[in-house]
Structure formats: structure tokens, C-alpha cells
Motif scaffolding. Sequence first.
Motif, mmCIF file in Angstrom:
data_model
loop_
_atom_site.group_PDB
_atom_site.id
_atom_site.type_symbol
_atom_site.label_atom_id
_atom_site.label_comp_id
_atom_site.label_asym_id
_atom_site.label_seq_id
_atom_site.Cartn_x
_atom_site.Cartn_y
_atom_site.Cartn_z
ATOM 1 N N TRP A 23 38.590 54.551 76.758
ATOM 2 C CA TRP A 23 39.404 53.388 77.111
ATOM 3 C C TRP A 23 40.878 53.770 77.206
ATOM 4 C CZ3 TRP A 23 39.152 49.104 79.579
ATOM 5 C CH2 TRP A 23 40.260 48.232 79.540
ATOM 6 N N ALA A 24 41.354 54.562 76.244
ATOM 7 C CA ALA A 24 42.759 54.990 76.266
ATOM 8 C C ALA A 24 43.050 55.785 77.539
ATOM 9 C CB ALA A 24 43.073 55.827 75.022
ATOM 10 N N LEU A 25 42.125 56.642 77.933
ATOM 11 C CA LEU A 25 42.315 57.454 79.140
ATOM 12 C C LEU A 25 42.296 56.590 80.396
ATOM 13 C CD1 LEU A 25 40.034 60.460 78.108
ATOM 14 C CD2 LEU A 25 42.509 60.552 78.429
ATOM 15 N N VAL A 26 41.360 55.633 80.425
ATOM 16 C CA VAL A 26 41.253 54.749 81.597
ATOM 17 C C VAL A 26 42.513 53.889 81.721
ATOM 18 C CG1 VAL A 26 40.030 52.725 82.505
ATOM 19 C CG2 VAL A 26 38.732 54.708 81.724
ATOM 20 N N ALA A 27 42.982 53.392 80.590
ATOM 21 C CA ALA A 27 44.173 52.532 80.605
ATOM 22 C C ALA A 27 45.389 53.286 81.140
ATOM 23 C CB ALA A 27 44.446 52.001 79.203
ATOM 24 N N ALA A 28 45.392 54.602 80.963
ATOM 25 C CA ALA A 28 46.528 55.420 81.427
ATOM 26 C C ALA A 28 46.258 56.055 82.797
ATOM 27 C CB ALA A 28 46.805 56.524 80.397
ATOM 28 N N ASP A 29 45.109 55.765 83.375
ATOM 29 C CA ASP A 29 44.702 56.422 84.622
ATOM 30 C C ASP A 29 45.004 55.509 85.813
ATOM 31 O OD1 ASP A 29 43.424 57.610 86.772
ATOM 32 O OD2 ASP A 29 41.689 58.239 85.596
ATOM 33 N N SER A 30 46.086 55.843 86.519
ATOM 34 C CA SER A 30 46.551 54.944 87.593
ATOM 35 C C SER A 30 45.563 54.870 88.759
ATOM 36 C CB SER A 30 47.913 55.411 88.098
ATOM 37 O OG SER A 30 47.796 56.733 88.586
ATOM 38 N N ARG A 31 44.570 55.763 88.796
ATOM 39 C CA ARG A 31 43.567 55.696 89.860
ATOM 40 C C ARG A 31 42.654 54.482 89.679
ATOM 41 N NH1 ARG A 31 40.971 61.537 89.100
ATOM 42 N NH2 ARG A 31 41.099 60.766 86.950
ATOM 43 N N ILE A 32 42.474 54.062 88.430
ATOM 44 C CA ILE A 32 41.495 52.996 88.182
ATOM 45 C C ILE A 32 41.943 51.895 87.217
ATOM 46 C CG2 ILE A 32 39.375 54.260 88.772
ATOM 47 C CD1 ILE A 32 39.065 55.002 85.825
ATOM 48 N N ASN A 33 43.112 52.070 86.562
ATOM 49 C CA ASN A 33 43.416 51.092 85.504
ATOM 50 C C ASN A 33 43.615 49.658 86.015
ATOM 51 O OD1 ASN A 33 45.933 51.580 86.557
ATOM 52 N ND2 ASN A 33 46.828 52.421 84.666
ATOM 53 N N ALA A 34 44.028 49.513 87.282
ATOM 54 C CA ALA A 34 44.203 48.152 87.805
ATOM 55 C C ALA A 34 42.885 47.377 87.808
ATOM 56 C CB ALA A 34 44.779 48.212 89.211
ATOM 57 N N ARG A 35 41.790 48.106 87.897
ATOM 58 C CA ARG A 35 40.465 47.473 87.887
ATOM 59 C C ARG A 35 40.222 46.709 86.582
ATOM 60 N NH1 ARG A 35 37.570 46.873 92.550
ATOM 61 N NH2 ARG A 35 37.606 48.740 93.828
ATOM 62 N N PHE A 36 40.883 47.180 85.522
ATOM 63 C CA PHE A 36 40.624 46.618 84.195
ATOM 64 C C PHE A 36 41.772 45.728 83.714
ATOM 65 C CE2 PHE A 36 38.140 50.463 84.667
ATOM 66 C CZ PHE A 36 36.898 50.089 84.178
ATOM 67 N N ALA A 37 42.587 45.247 84.674
ATOM 68 C CA ALA A 37 43.775 44.472 84.310
ATOM 69 C C ALA A 37 43.434 43.250 83.458
ATOM 70 C CB ALA A 37 44.515 44.062 85.578
ATOM 71 N N HIS A 38 42.284 42.656 83.698
ATOM 72 C CA HIS A 38 41.950 41.420 82.972
ATOM 73 C C HIS A 38 40.865 41.634 81.919
ATOM 74 C CE1 HIS A 38 44.488 39.497 85.889
ATOM 75 N NE2 HIS A 38 43.766 40.020 86.872
ATOM 76 N N THR A 39 40.631 42.883 81.596
ATOM 77 C CA THR A 39 39.534 43.200 80.666
ATOM 78 C C THR A 39 40.020 43.176 79.219
ATOM 79 O OG1 THR A 39 38.427 44.529 82.325
ATOM 80 C CG2 THR A 39 37.866 45.007 80.047
ATOM 81 N N LYS A 40 39.202 42.570 78.360
ATOM 82 C CA LYS A 40 39.515 42.577 76.928
ATOM 83 C C LYS A 40 38.893 43.837 76.318
ATOM 84 C CE LYS A 40 39.916 37.615 76.167
ATOM 85 N NZ LYS A 40 39.398 37.071 77.444
ATOM 86 N N PRO A 41 39.730 44.767 75.857
ATOM 87 C CA PRO A 41 39.217 46.075 75.427
ATOM 88 C C PRO A 41 38.103 46.003 74.383
ATOM 89 C CG PRO A 41 41.610 46.076 75.435
ATOM 90 C CD PRO A 41 41.188 44.677 75.751
ATOM 91 N N GLU A 42 38.252 45.133 73.380
ATOM 92 C CA GLU A 42 37.247 45.131 72.302
ATOM 93 C C GLU A 42 35.887 44.705 72.825
ATOM 94 O OE1 GLU A 42 40.094 43.190 71.931
ATOM 95 O OE2 GLU A 42 41.219 44.831 70.997
ATOM 96 N N ALA A 43 35.886 43.597 73.584
ATOM 97 C CA ALA A 43 34.611 43.076 74.090
ATOM 98 C C ALA A 43 33.955 44.090 75.032
ATOM 99 C CB ALA A 43 34.845 41.758 74.819
ATOM 100 N N PHE A 44 34.767 44.639 75.936
ATOM 101 C CA PHE A 44 34.229 45.592 76.905
ATOM 102 C C PHE A 44 33.762 46.866 76.204
ATOM 103 C CE2 PHE A 44 35.128 49.132 79.927
ATOM 104 C CZ PHE A 44 34.075 48.878 80.772
ATOM 105 N N GLY A 45 34.571 47.351 75.266
ATOM 106 C CA GLY A 45 34.218 48.565 74.520
ATOM 107 C C GLY A 45 32.890 48.385 73.796
ATOM 108 N N GLY A 46 32.733 47.219 73.178
ATOM 109 C CA GLY A 46 31.479 46.936 72.461
ATOM 110 C C GLY A 46 30.274 46.962 73.399
#
Length: 143
Positions: free
Chosen positions: A47-70
Motif C-alpha cells: 500500500w505504501a508503495l502504491v500510494a507513492a507510485d504516480s503510475r497508479i496512485n490516482a486509481r486509489f484516490a477514494h480508497t480507504k486503506p484499512e478496509a482495502f488492505g483487509g
Amino acid sequence: MNPISRFTAIGLLSLSFSSGAIAADNPSLYQRLGGKEALTAVVNELWALVAADSRINARFAHTKPEAFGGQLVDFLCQASGGPCKYQGKDMKTAHTGMKLNDAEFNALAEDTVKALDKFKVPTGEKNEVINLLGSLKDEVVNR
Ligand code: HEM
């Protein structure tokens, strides 16, 4: 016991031992990765890598990390032979409408390799995880 039945008994005994050994020597990918705790650590790093990855992080703009991670932990746990019951959407349904492309899929796979490397997951297990993701590509991309 005559020599023949002793021979048979020893044979059966070693057979049962060796089949037990085969089961014990054949742990699931989930077990070899280190179980749920290890999987959770890898997903957090991913998740930390994706959040910092400008190739794909916009895809997760509205994602709640805890729920998605779980959900991702449960999904990977189940898919790798672990005891979890993933309760989320199937992969086709979850990604339909996103129109994800190959490059985005590869970016996520690359980040996954980096996350596995951080925890020094051996090459064999790493390849199994990547193959697992690869086997789902068709359900995720261009939907
Ligand atoms: C084989 C590869 C993939 C797997 C195993 C996977 C797994 C998942 C899972 C388990 C969910 C949660 C579904 C639910 O909560 O019902 C999900 C949602 C999602 N996935 Fe994927 N995914 C993959 C590839 C990708 C890629 C390449 C992207 C974009 C670069 C992506 C973006 C998303 C987004 C944006 C969501 C919605 C998150 C939210 O709830 O806000 N996924 N994925």
C-alpha cells in the motif's frame, strides 16, 4: 513375527511415516509466506508503495486503506491456501468499469515484487505470488 510379515510391517510403517512427511513437507504458499501476519506486513508495504507510485496512485484516490488492505489480505490469504474467507467481490466484478490497462497491472505487479523483496521473500515464493496475480490478469484488465 516371521521375517516376511516383519518386513511387511516395517514397509507399511515407513510408508505411513513418509506420507506424513510428504504432507508436512508440502506446506501451502500461505504457510511458506509466513501466515497472516507476514501477509499483512507485505500488504501494508504494498500500500505504501502504491500510494507513492504516480503510475497508479490516482486509481486509489477514494480508497480507504484499512478496509482495502483487509480485503486484499483476506483475498491473498485464501488464494494462497490459507484459512481466510474472502468476502469481497470477485475480481471481475471488483474491477469492472475501471478499464485498467496492462501498464497499470504491471506497475502493481512491480510494486508487489518490491514489497516481497523488502521482507526477503525467497524467489520461489515470490514467483508463485506473481504467477497467482498473473493468473487473474484477464479478470482485472480491460474490464
Ligand atoms: C491480480 C491483481 C489484483 C488483485 C488480486 C486485486 C485485488 C483487489 C481486491 C481484493 C479488491 C477489493 C474488492 C472488494 O472490496 O470487494 C480490489 C479493489 C480495487 N482494485 Fe484491485 N486487484 C488487482 C489489480 C488491480 C490493479 C492493477 C489496480 C489499479 C492499478 C487495481 C485497483 C483497484 C481499485 C481502485 C479497487 C477499489 C478499491 C476501493 O474499494 O476503493 N486493482 N482489488
